[in-house]
Design a protein around this motif. Structure first.
Motif, PDB file in Angstrom:
ATOM      1  N   SER A 265       0.792  -1.373   0.020  1.00  0.00           N
ATOM      2  CA  SER A 265      -0.102  -0.093   0.043  1.00  0.00           C
ATOM      3  C   SER A 265       0.977   1.070   0.265  1.00  0.00           C
ATOM      4  O   SER A 265       1.967   1.219   0.452  1.00  0.00           O
ATOM      5  N   LEU A 266       0.231   2.367  -0.475  1.00  0.00           N
ATOM      6  CA  LEU A 266       0.908   3.639  -0.451  1.00  0.00           C
ATOM      7  C   LEU A 266       1.565   4.012   1.071  1.00  0.00           C
ATOM      8  O   LEU A 266       2.530   4.414   1.111  1.00  0.00           O
ATOM      9  N   LYS A 267       0.846   3.691   1.961  1.00  0.00           N
ATOM     10  CA  LYS A 267       0.935   3.793   3.279  1.00  0.00           C
ATOM     11  C   LYS A 267       2.354   3.216   3.961  1.00  0.00           C
ATOM     12  O   LYS A 267       3.473   3.547   4.462  1.00  0.00           O
ATOM     13  N   THR A 268       2.311   2.023   3.544  1.00  0.00           N
ATOM     14  CA  THR A 268       3.544   1.070   3.899  1.00  0.00           C
ATOM     15  C   THR A 268       4.637   1.517   2.910  1.00  0.00           C
ATOM     16  O   THR A 268       5.864   1.617   3.602  1.00  0.00           O
ATOM     17  N   ARG A 269       4.695   1.964   1.921  1.00  0.00           N
ATOM     18  CA  ARG A 269       5.725   2.384   0.952  1.00  0.00           C
ATOM     19  C   ARG A 269       6.369   3.484   1.765  1.00  0.00           C
ATOM     20  O   ARG A 269       7.352   3.932   1.630  1.00  0.00           O
ATOM     21  N   TYR A 270       5.530   4.531   1.897  1.00  0.00           N
ATOM     22  CA  TYR A 270       6.039   5.600   2.894  1.00  0.00           C
ATOM     23  C   TYR A 270       6.847   5.203   3.916  1.00  0.00           C
ATOM     24  O   TYR A 270       8.088   5.699   4.236  1.00  0.00           O
ATOM     25  N   ARG A 271       6.593   4.308   4.700  1.00  0.00           N
ATOM     26  CA  ARG A 271       7.071   3.726   5.909  1.00  0.00           C
ATOM     27  C   ARG A 271       8.412   3.048   5.579  1.00  0.00           C
ATOM     28  O   ARG A 271       9.398   3.502   6.313  1.00  0.00           O
ATOM     29  N   ILE A 272       8.681   2.472   4.308  1.00  0.00           N
ATOM     30  CA  ILE A 272       9.778   1.980   4.060  1.00  0.00           C
ATOM     31  C   ILE A 272      10.758   2.867   3.439  1.00  0.00           C
ATOM     32  O   ILE A 272      11.876   2.945   3.944  1.00  0.00           O
ATOM     33  N   PHE A 273      10.341   3.956   2.858  1.00  0.00           N
ATOM     34  CA  PHE A 273      11.134   4.709   2.297  1.00  0.00           C
ATOM     35  C   PHE A 273      11.620   5.835   3.459  1.00  0.00           C
ATOM     36  O   PHE A 273      12.756   6.471   3.339  1.00  0.00           O
TER      37      PHE A 273
ATOM     38  N   LYS B 108      16.641  13.819  11.799  1.00  0.00           N
ATOM     39  CA  LYS B 108      16.209  12.653  11.590  1.00  0.00           C
ATOM     40  C   LYS B 108      14.823  12.661  10.575  1.00  0.00           C
ATOM     41  O   LYS B 108      14.672  11.924   9.721  1.00  0.00           O
ATOM     42  N   GLU B 109      14.058  13.512  11.174  1.00  0.00           N
ATOM     43  CA  GLU B 109      12.688  13.711  10.448  1.00  0.00           C
ATOM     44  C   GLU B 109      12.604  14.156   9.006  1.00  0.00           C
ATOM     45  O   GLU B 109      12.191  13.726   8.129  1.00  0.00           O
ATOM     46  N   SER B 110      13.921  15.237   8.874  1.00  0.00           N
ATOM     47  CA  SER B 110      14.299  15.608   7.695  1.00  0.00           C
ATOM     48  C   SER B 110      14.623  14.587   6.830  1.00  0.00           C
ATOM     49  O   SER B 110      14.149  14.289   5.420  1.00  0.00           O
ATOM     50  N   TYR B 111      15.314  13.400   7.162  1.00  0.00           N
ATOM     51  CA  TYR B 111      15.773  12.370   6.467  1.00  0.00           C
ATOM     52  C   TYR B 111      14.581  11.492   6.179  1.00  0.00           C
ATOM     53  O   TYR B 111      14.477  10.945   4.937  1.00  0.00           O
ATOM     54  N   LYS B 112      13.644  11.362   6.939  1.00  0.00           N
ATOM     55  CA  LYS B 112      12.515  10.670   6.739  1.00  0.00           C
ATOM     56  C   LYS B 112      11.679  11.210   5.530  1.00  0.00           C
ATOM     57  O   LYS B 112      11.301  10.541   4.757  1.00  0.00           O
ATOM     58  N   THR B 113      11.813  12.646   5.591  1.00  0.00           N
ATOM     59  CA  THR B 113      10.808  13.143   4.615  1.00  0.00           C
ATOM     60  C   THR B 113      11.491  13.008   3.234  1.00  0.00           C
ATOM     61  O   THR B 113      10.961  12.840   2.332  1.00  0.00           O
ATOM     62  N   MET B 114      13.227  13.212   3.330  1.00  0.00           N
ATOM     63  CA  MET B 114      13.826  13.015   1.988  1.00  0.00           C
ATOM     64  C   MET B 114      13.291  11.791   1.420  1.00  0.00           C
ATOM     65  O   MET B 114      13.225  11.716   0.215  1.00  0.00           O
TER      66      MET B 114
ATOM     67  N   ALA C  67      18.325   5.273   7.296  1.00  0.00           N
ATOM     68  CA  ALA C  67      19.312   4.497   7.108  1.00  0.00           C
ATOM     69  C   ALA C  67      20.547   5.455   6.504  1.00  0.00           C
ATOM     70  O   ALA C  67      21.851   5.105   6.790  1.00  0.00           O
ATOM     71  N   ALA C  68      20.177   6.410   5.549  1.00  0.00           N
ATOM     72  CA  ALA C  68      21.202   7.296   4.912  1.00  0.00           C
ATOM     73  C   ALA C  68      21.619   8.025   6.067  1.00  0.00           C
ATOM     74  O   ALA C  68      22.983   8.491   5.876  1.00  0.00           O
ATOM     75  N   TYR C  69      20.740   8.460   7.013  1.00  0.00           N
ATOM     76  CA  TYR C  69      21.318   9.235   8.105  1.00  0.00           C
ATOM     77  C   TYR C  69      22.190   8.589   9.031  1.00  0.00           C
ATOM     78  O   TYR C  69      23.339   9.449   9.195  1.00  0.00           O
ATOM     79  N   TYR C  70      22.274   7.252   9.003  1.00  0.00           N
ATOM     80  CA  TYR C  70      23.320   6.787   9.841  1.00  0.00           C
ATOM     81  C   TYR C  70      24.565   6.272   9.125  1.00  0.00           C
ATOM     82  O   TYR C  70      25.785   6.480   9.533  1.00  0.00           O
ATOM     83  N   LEU C  71      24.306   6.087   7.784  1.00  0.00           N
ATOM     84  CA  LEU C  71      25.375   5.533   6.928  1.00  0.00           C
ATOM     85  C   LEU C  71      26.384   6.552   6.349  1.00  0.00           C
ATOM     86  O   LEU C  71      27.377   6.213   6.050  1.00  0.00           O
TER      87      LEU C  71
END
Length: 303
Positions: A41-49, A88-94, A55-59
Motif C-alpha cells: 500500500s502507499l502508506k506502507t511504501r512511505y514507511r519503507i522509504f 532525523k525527521e528531515s531524512y525521513k521526509t527525504m 539508514a542514509a542518516y546513519y550511513l
C-alpha cells in the motif's frame, strides 16, 4: 583484417548504445525494486522509504554532519536533542520525497494529494497567454505540485542525473504523474515552455551566484531566475510549497509575488529574491523537519 573489422564494428555498436552497461544494470534493479514495492500500500511504501532515509542518516556521515550543522546555524536556540530530532525527521521526509518521485502518478490521484487555495493559481493564470512561474523550495513532497496539471500543463526544472538510465526513468515516471521535466540550463526548452500556457515550478532555495541574500540571518548568495524570467517575459510568480500531512500531501498556493522594480537591475534582483528568501524562512520555521537540510545552503562568498 578480420580483427580490424570486428574492432570497427564494436566501436559502432558501442556508439549506438544509449546507456553504459553499468547504467543498464542499475536501471534494471531500480525497475525491479519499483515493481516489488508496488505490491504494498502507499502508506506502507512511505514507511519503507522513511526507513531508507534513516539508514542514509546513519550511513552517510558527511551528509549527516552537514544537515546537523545547517540546522544549528538556522536555529541556534535549539538544543542538541531537538537538532538531532529535526535532522532525523528531515531524512525521513527525504525518503518519502524520493518515493513521491518514483510513484508520482499514484501519489497525485485518489485524494493522496490535495491542492489548497487553487483559486489563487487560477487567478494568476487568468488572461495570461504565457506561463505562470511557481517559486518554491526543497520541502516536503514538492513534486506533487503536478496535481495542478488539471489547470495547465505542468513543468519543473531538474538537474540531470549522472546516470542517464536513472535520469530517463525518473523523467518517464514523473511525466506519468503530470510532471514534465525541464533540464537545468536548457534555455531553449525553458523558453518553449514559457511560451505555452503552462505552469513552471522552480525550486529556488539552493545555492547560486546571482545575488547576495541573507538566509536565517547569515549571508550567502542565491539564484535570481524567478525575478529575471518574470520581468523578461512579463509573467506572474506564485509562491507555493507542499508538505506531508500524515500520508497526504498538501500543496499550498500561498501568494502572488509582486516584483518590485528598483533603480538598477541588480538591485531589483537582490531586493525581490531577498523578499522570497524571507518567505522561505517563514515556511521552514513552520515545518523545519520537512526541509531538505542535506545540502550546502551557506557558502563563503569570494571577495
Amino acid at each position: 583484417m578480420y580483427a580490424l573489422f570486428l574492432k570497427i564494428n564494436f566501436k559502432e555498436f558501442k556508439n549506438k548504445m544509449k546507456y553504459k552497461i553499468s547504467e543498464e544494470i542499475t536501471g534494471f534493479f531500480v525497475i525491479l525494486l519499483k515493481k516489488i514495492l508496488s505490491i504494498f500500500s502507499l502508506k506502507t511504501r512511505y514507511r519503507i522509504f522513511e526507513g531508507f532515509g534513516i539508514a542514509a542518516y546513519y550511513l552517510i556521515k558527511k551528509r549527516r554532519m552537514l544537515a546537523i550543522d545547517n540546522i544549528k546555524n538556522a536555529f541556534p536556540e535549539k538544543n542538541e536533542k531537538d537538532v538531532e530530532s529535526i535532522a532525523k525527521e528531515s531524512y525521513k521526509t527525504m525518503g518519502k520525497m524520493i518515493m513521491t518521485s518514483i510513484f508520482l502518478e499514484e501519489v497525485t490521484r485518489d485524494g493522496n494529494t490535495v491542492v489548497e487555495n487553487e483559486e489563487l493559481m487560477r487567478q494568476a493564470c487568468e488572461n495570461n497567454e504565457k506561463a505562470v512561474l511557481i517559486v518554491s523550495l526543497h520541502l516536503g513532497g514538492f513534486e506533487a505540485g503536478s496535481r495542478m496539471r488539471d489547470i495547465r500543463k505542468f513543468y519543473a526544472v531538474f538537474r540531470n542525473q549522472k546516470n542517464r538510465k536513472i535520469n530517463d526513468l525518473m523523467g518517464k515516471w514523473r511525466e506519468k504523474g503530470g510532471l514534465n521535466s525541464l533540464p537545468l540550463h536548457d534555455s531553449d526548452a525553458l523558453r518553449s515552455a514559457i511560451n505555452e500556457k503552462s505552469i513552471i515550478a522552480l525550486a529556488s532555495d539552493h545555492y547560486g551566484k546571482d545575488v547576495d541574500v541573507t538566509f536565517f540571518g547569515r549571508e550567502t548568495t542565491g539564484v535570481a531566475g524567478p525575478v529575471l524570467l518574470s520581468m523578461k517575459h512579463k509573467i506572474p510568480v506564485v509562491l507555493a510549497y507542499a508538505i506531508f500531512d500524515g500520508d497526504v500531501i498538501r500543496v499550498k498556493n500561498k501568494k502572488i509575488i509582486e516584483i518590485e522594480k528598483q533603480a538598477k537591475l541588480k538591485e531589483t534582483m537582490q531586493y525581490n529574491m531577498q523578499k522570497i528568501y524571507h518567505e522561505f524562512e517563514e515556511i521552514i520555521r513552520e515545518y523545519p523537519e520537512q526541509y531538505m537540510w542535506q545540502h550546502k545552503r551557506w557558502r563563503n562568498k569570494k571577495k
